[in-house]
Write a protein that holds these residues in place. Sequence first.
Motif, PDB file in Angstrom:
ATOM      1  N   ARG A  49      16.975   6.956   3.227  1.00 54.85           N
ATOM      2  CA  ARG A  49      17.895   7.836   4.153  1.00 54.85           C
ATOM      3  C   ARG A  49      18.827   6.915   4.779  1.00 54.85           C
ATOM      4  O   ARG A  49      19.971   7.270   5.114  1.00 54.85           O
ATOM      5  CB  ARG A  49      16.756   8.306   5.418  1.00 54.85           C
ATOM      6  CG  ARG A  49      16.043   9.554   5.000  1.00 54.85           C
ATOM      7  CD  ARG A  49      15.411  10.227   6.117  1.00 54.85           C
ATOM      8  NE  ARG A  49      14.482   9.258   6.947  1.00 54.85           N
ATOM      9  CZ  ARG A  49      13.455   8.868   6.982  1.00 54.85           C
ATOM     10  NH1 ARG A  49      12.566   9.591   5.772  1.00 54.85           N
ATOM     11  NH2 ARG A  49      12.749   8.020   7.756  1.00 54.85           N
ATOM     12  N   LYS A  52      21.887   6.600   2.793  1.00 56.91           N
ATOM     13  CA  LYS A  52      22.705   7.675   2.663  1.00 56.91           C
ATOM     14  C   LYS A  52      23.623   7.639   3.969  1.00 56.91           C
ATOM     15  O   LYS A  52      24.736   8.077   3.931  1.00 56.91           O
ATOM     16  CB  LYS A  52      21.800   9.084   2.902  1.00 56.91           C
ATOM     17  CG  LYS A  52      22.649  10.260   2.564  1.00 56.91           C
ATOM     18  CD  LYS A  52      23.351  10.623   1.306  1.00 56.91           C
ATOM     19  CE  LYS A  52      23.968  11.883   1.239  1.00 56.91           C
ATOM     20  NZ  LYS A  52      24.765  11.842   0.242  1.00 56.91           N
ATOM     21  N   LYS A  72      28.483   4.206  -2.393  1.00 59.67           N
ATOM     22  CA  LYS A  72      27.213   4.269  -2.831  1.00 59.67           C
ATOM     23  C   LYS A  72      26.816   2.881  -3.194  1.00 59.67           C
ATOM     24  O   LYS A  72      25.698   2.352  -2.756  1.00 59.67           O
ATOM     25  CB  LYS A  72      27.094   5.232  -3.980  1.00 59.67           C
ATOM     26  CG  LYS A  72      25.662   5.477  -4.255  1.00 59.67           C
ATOM     27  CD  LYS A  72      25.417   6.649  -5.371  1.00 59.67           C
ATOM     28  CE  LYS A  72      24.008   7.033  -5.210  1.00 59.67           C
ATOM     29  NZ  LYS A  72      23.904   8.457  -5.913  1.00 59.67           N
TER      30      LYS A  72
END
Length: 58
Positions: free
Chosen positions: A15, A18, A35
């Motif tokens: 999480r 992200k 990313k």
Amino acid sequence: MSKGDKSAYTDKQKRQVKHIEEGYEEKGVPAKEAKRRAWATENKISGGGRKSGSGRAH
């Protein structure tokens, strides 16, 4: 575990990645680079995947 395998990470770590990734994308970083940077940042913060046992060194 193969290179790039994220199974050793907790749900909380995933999480956080992200959220970090979204922050980079808001700053105009391309998705693939965002990313990569997000996982690198998480590794720096947490030291990698799951850690077991008390008294692990920092």
